[in-house]
Design an enzyme around this catalytic site. Structure first.
Site, PDB file in Angstrom:
ATOM      1  N   GLY A   1       0.819  -1.215   0.000  1.00 28.16           N
ATOM      2  CA  GLY A   1       0.000   0.000   0.000  1.00 28.16           C
ATOM      3  C   GLY A   1       0.842   1.249   0.000  1.00 28.16           C
ATOM      4  O   GLY A   1       1.555   1.539  -0.948  1.00 28.16           O
ATOM      5  N   GLY A   2       0.744   2.031   1.078  1.00 29.28           N
ATOM      6  CA  GLY A   2       1.410   3.328   1.125  1.00 29.28           C
ATOM      7  C   GLY A   2       0.505   4.424   0.583  1.00 29.28           C
ATOM      8  O   GLY A   2      -0.597   4.177   0.079  1.00 29.28           O
ATOM      9  N   TRP A   3       0.974   5.659   0.692  1.00 28.97           N
ATOM     10  CA  TRP A   3       0.154   6.811   0.340  1.00 28.97           C
ATOM     11  C   TRP A   3      -0.336   6.760  -1.102  1.00 28.97           C
ATOM     12  O   TRP A   3      -1.509   7.025  -1.382  1.00 28.97           O
ATOM     13  CB  TRP A   3       0.951   8.095   0.583  1.00 28.97           C
ATOM     14  CG  TRP A   3       0.211   9.343   0.205  1.00 28.97           C
ATOM     15  CD1 TRP A   3       0.450  10.137  -0.881  1.00 28.97           C
ATOM     16  CD2 TRP A   3      -0.887   9.944   0.895  1.00 28.97           C
ATOM     17  NE1 TRP A   3      -0.434  11.190  -0.917  1.00 28.97           N
ATOM     18  CE2 TRP A   3      -1.266  11.098   0.173  1.00 28.97           C
ATOM     19  CE3 TRP A   3      -1.585   9.616   2.057  1.00 28.97           C
ATOM     20  CZ2 TRP A   3      -2.304  11.923   0.574  1.00 28.97           C
ATOM     21  CZ3 TRP A   3      -2.619  10.438   2.456  1.00 28.97           C
ATOM     22  CH2 TRP A   3      -2.970  11.578   1.715  1.00 28.97           C
TER      23      TRP A   3
ATOM     24  N   GLU B   1      -3.884   3.306   5.438  1.00 24.30           N
ATOM     25  CA  GLU B   1      -4.090   4.149   6.610  1.00 24.30           C
ATOM     26  C   GLU B   1      -5.496   4.725   6.712  1.00 24.30           C
ATOM     27  O   GLU B   1      -5.878   5.230   7.771  1.00 24.30           O
ATOM     28  CB  GLU B   1      -3.069   5.294   6.614  1.00 24.30           C
ATOM     29  CG  GLU B   1      -1.630   4.813   6.721  1.00 24.30           C
ATOM     30  CD  GLU B   1      -0.643   5.962   6.630  1.00 24.30           C
ATOM     31  OE1 GLU B   1      -0.949   7.039   7.182  1.00 24.30           O
ATOM     32  OE2 GLU B   1       0.415   5.784   6.006  1.00 24.30           O
ATOM     33  N   TYR B   2      -6.270   4.656   5.643  1.00 23.37           N
ATOM     34  CA  TYR B   2      -7.524   5.416   5.624  1.00 23.37           C
ATOM     35  C   TYR B   2      -8.720   4.589   5.170  1.00 23.37           C
ATOM     36  O   TYR B   2      -9.416   4.981   4.230  1.00 23.37           O
ATOM     37  CB  TYR B   2      -7.366   6.632   4.713  1.00 23.37           C
ATOM     38  CG  TYR B   2      -6.325   7.610   5.180  1.00 23.37           C
ATOM     39  CD1 TYR B   2      -6.629   8.570   6.135  1.00 23.37           C
ATOM     40  CD2 TYR B   2      -5.029   7.558   4.673  1.00 23.37           C
ATOM     41  CE1 TYR B   2      -5.676   9.464   6.575  1.00 23.37           C
ATOM     42  CE2 TYR B   2      -4.067   8.463   5.105  1.00 23.37           C
ATOM     43  CZ  TYR B   2      -4.391   9.410   6.054  1.00 23.37           C
ATOM     44  OH  TYR B   2      -3.440  10.300   6.486  1.00 23.37           O
TER      45      TYR B   2
END
Length: 225
Positions: A94-96, A136-137
């Site tokens: 994943g990651g931003w 994260e979201y």
């Protein structure tokens, strides 16, 4: 968002391990080989290296690497040197900019299974020590291209349960870890931050709690039973 808010939300869900061993976690991006040879990583100073990132942006809802050659060329050496220092290596997914398709992936049993099978095969091939989920979201768009849905958090919990079961079944003699990178604000359900996260606790080993400020990136880690 104040840290006290996430602390209060987690208080009923987690218990810190008294006397637990300190963990030091570092991210090694797979595009860094040319500028920073893996032999230069001070493995003895880390308990975990998160190998970043496998992105989840394709319509088939399984991870991929923008630069497969770098994985093939460098990851075996990362794992070899890390294990010689008794350091664990987890693949970060994943990651931003790499979480566009997390929401549709967790939304169906078929796509969750495809994602899990991909990770099982990756661990088997490269002898890594688990999976780090950098979404994260859940329930929030975050990066402008990320898809999201009201029930992301509920579906994410299903993924964690199924991933934990699959890892234990595939690797009965070698425990594989699950970690997560999460925002300082609790997961969003139907537009509202969750206040009770107990259900997530049995299925992962630790959390990297991300906080962001102007020009500042920090993460806090919470170790779980």
């Amino acid at each position: 968002m104040k840290l006290s808010f996430i602390a209060a939300a987690l208080a009923s869900a987690v218990a810190l391990c008294e006397g637990s061993t300190k963990m030091v976690i570092g991210y090694f991006p797979n595009w860094l080989y040319a500028n920073y040879p893996v032999e230069n990583i001070p493995f003895t100073k880390y308990t975990h290296i998160n190998y970043a990132f496998a992105v989840l942006n394709n319509l088939d809802n399984v991870p991929s690497f923008p630069d497969d050659w770098a994985v093939e060329a460098g990851l075996p050496q990362v794992v070899k040197l890390a294990h010689e220092s008794k350091t664990k290596v987890l693949l970060s997914v994943g990651g931003w900019t790499g979480s566009k398709r997390f929401s549709p992936m967790v939304a169906s049993p078929q796509s969750r299974k495809a994602f899990i099978d991909w990770n099982l095969n990756f661990i088997d091939k490269y002898h890594t020590d688990g999976v780090d989920l950098d979404w994260e979201y859940p329930g929030k768009q975050a990066a402008g291209c990320n898809e999201f849905a009201d029930n992301d958090a509920d579906n994410f919990l299903l993924l964690l349960k199924e991933l934990r079961q699959a890892l234990d079944l595939k690797f009965p003699d070698e425990y594989k870890e699950i970690s997560m990178a999460v925002h300082v604000q609790p997961f969003i359900r139907s537009g509202i931050p969750m206040t009770d996260l107990k259900a997530f606790v049995p299925y992962f080993d630790h959390v990297n709690l991300m906080t962001y400020g102007k020009g500042i990136f920090m993460f806090f880690f919470i170790y779980m039973y």
